[in-house]
Enzyme design. Structure first.
Site, short mmCIF file in Angstrom:
data_model
loop_
_atom_site.label_atom_id
_atom_site.label_comp_id
_atom_site.label_asym_id
_atom_site.label_seq_id
_atom_site.Cartn_x
_atom_site.Cartn_y
_atom_site.Cartn_z
N GLU A 136 -0.64 43.68 50.87
CA GLU A 136 -0.01 42.35 50.83
C GLU A 136 1.29 42.47 51.61
OE1 GLU A 136 2.12 39.87 50.52
OE2 GLU A 136 2.23 39.47 48.36
N CYS A 178 7.48 36.55 49.57
CA CYS A 178 6.59 36.73 50.71
C CYS A 178 5.99 35.40 51.15
CB CYS A 178 5.49 37.73 50.38
SG CYS A 178 4.64 37.37 48.86
#
Ligand code: NAD
Length: 473
Positions: A247, A281
């Site tokens: 990720e 993020c």
């Protein structure tokens, strides 16, 4: 045990100092003062973690999935009871407000609970037809690496999924924010996790990842962090063919069409953008606005940014705390300067606040040149760029122009446009008329430079399982 070390390693069911006696300082981002120390793992500590993970793996994967799930649910309850204490530590070391830290822990509890509640279902064999079945099996020992922006949620998500899958897991949590790993492992320990099933280490990130991935004992790697580091880990993992879940951040666009409720869009954008000082993020970072409402939208975004009260994370009136570390301030300075040098206008912010602490003013840039670094590098801070578009095609092209593909957002009331945007936007997650995305119960992934593999939902547990095909006679 030395009293001067606040956060220790957890290996083979016991807390310990690092084998070489080394430790690292912890810095409060609001004051830049040291407030504690974290232990550093030596090579022999890592070997102990590998040995105990391997020794516990078979027994843990043979433990009925219902028991594994019940343990996670007990741990979730224990953690829930400590949220106030844990959130205060997280806020001190990370800089997010106390309210944000509590919210994060509530989500961490949900991550453990969800994986606990679904451990049995995700581990149960299922038929293909009358003669063939699929038997999900734990993949083996997992090495998990988590960053400093959402350490409670990310630790809980990686630990919850691997424990539910029946894996032993060695977690290297971020050295700058060690407390979340410690609180969660303590909750698992109190809930009765057998020795070796979870280990917690801190130290030199490259030394630890290279050491763990060099061992064939590790069968999967889960990493959240930047794209260059993720790619480097995937290359190392290729040597032992360890499965990767990566990720790796994003650069998320928000498209604001002219048929939407502008007030709602602006408030959703500024609320999520400035959470955790923009260090999420999937934070929105490129706002693309229909030309007819561009000026109004920009003015409203600037007003919303200027209303944000930046201050000490433990002050209840603060909306946004400092950035987590000096590296982020340097990045904000560099990205802003580069954009301005190429002709961008600083609509608000664009500067550091105060002398002590890593405070950066909520920043909005317009007229940003397409080659500016801020449009290509994950900004990971409280900086938004705003630009107009004239056609839907242009909006889609701009939205997809980034190498990242984690999240995309858009605001419109048109059903027709919604369908087209869902088909056209390249991202692992799309949110319509709001900016919420990640949850315990749904799979989440990035595409392009944002990574691969799933976290969350049943797919997040499957990431740590092998589906064994059994052909009956
Ligand atoms: P970084 O990539 O060096 O570190 C991110 C995390 O990865 C840290 O916790 C670090 O300890 C860990 N790490 C670093 N090198 C490692 C290695 N060789 N092996 C294992 N773990 C390693 O960068 P940073 O300065 O901490 O943050 C910079 C950038 O990272 C940000 O600008 C952002 O783009 C990205 N980032 C993304 C996320 C995310 O949620 N996707 C989180 C944190 C940072």
């Amino acid at each position: 045990m030395s009293d001067s070390i606040d956060y220790k390693l957890f290996i083979n069911g016991a807390w310990r100092l690092g084998g070489n006696g080394a430790d690292l300082p912890l810095l409060n981002p609001a004051t830049e003062h040291e407030f504690g120390r974290v232990a550093v793992a030596s090579a022999s500590d890592l070997d102990d973690a590998l040995t105990s993970a391997q020794a516990s793996q078979l027994q843990w994967s043979n433990t009925p999935a219902e028991e594994r799930g019940a343990l996670l649910i007990r741990a979730a309850r224990i953690l829930k009871g400590k949220i106030d204490l844990a959130a205060a530590s997280l806020s001190t070391e990370q800089g997010k407000t106390l309210a944000e830290a509590k919210g994060e822990y509530a989500r961490a509890v949900e991550m453990l609970e969800w994986n606990g509640a679904h451990a049995a279902k995700t581990s149960a064999p299922y038929p293909i037809d009358g003669k063939r079945i699929i038997v999900p099996e734990a993949i083996g020992v997992v090495a998990a690496f988590t960053p400093w922006n959402y350490p409670a949620v990310l630790n809980a998500r990686k630990l919850g999924a691997s424990i539910a899958a029946g894996c032993s897991v060695i977690l290297k949590a971020a050295e700058e924010t060690p407390s979340a790993g410690v609180y969660i492992i303590e909750a698992l320990q109190e809930a009765g996790i057998p020795p070796g099933v979870v280990s917690l280490v801190f130290g030199s990130p490259p030394m630890i990842s290279e050491h763990l991935l060099a061992s064939p004992v590790v069968r999967a790697l889960s990493f959240t962090g930047s794209t260059p580091i993720g790619k480097g880990l995937a290359k190392i993992a290729a040597n032992n063919l360890q499965r990767c879940v990566l990720e790796l951040g994003g650069h998320s666009p928000v498209l604001v069409f002219d048929d939407t409720n502008l007030l709602k869009a602006v408030s959703a954008i500024s609320e999520y953008k400035f959470e955790c000082a923009g260090q999420s993020c999937n934070a929105p970072s490129r706002i693309l606005v229909a030309r007819s409402i561009y000026e109004e939208c920009l003015a409203r975004l600037v007003r919303a940014a200027e209303k944000i009260r930046v201050g000490a994370p433990n002050d209840p009136t603060t909306d946004m705390g400092p950035m987590a570390n000096a590296r982020r301030i340097e990045a904000m300075e560099r990205l802003t300067k580069d954009a301005v040098d190429r002709g961008a206008k600083v609509e608000t912010g664009g500067r550091r606040i105060g002398r002590a602490g890593f405070y950066w003013a909520p920043t909005i840039l317009s007229n940003v040149h397409p080659e500016s670094q801020v449009l290509h590098e994950e900004p990971f801070g409280p900086i938004l760029t705003v630009a107009p578009f004239d056609t839907i095609e242009e909006a889609i092209k701009e939205a997809n122009a980034s190498d990242y593909g984690l999240a995309s957002y858009f605001f419109t009331d048109s059903l027709e446009l919604r369908k087209r945007m869902v088909r056209s936007l390249s991202a692992g997650a799309i949110s319509i008329n709001h900016l919420k995305g990640v949850s315990a119960d749904a799979p989440n992934t990035g595409i392009k430079q944002s990574g691969y593999g799933y976290e969350g939902g049943a797919e997040g547990v499957r990431a740590f399982q092998t589906l064994k095909l059994v052909n009956g006679g």
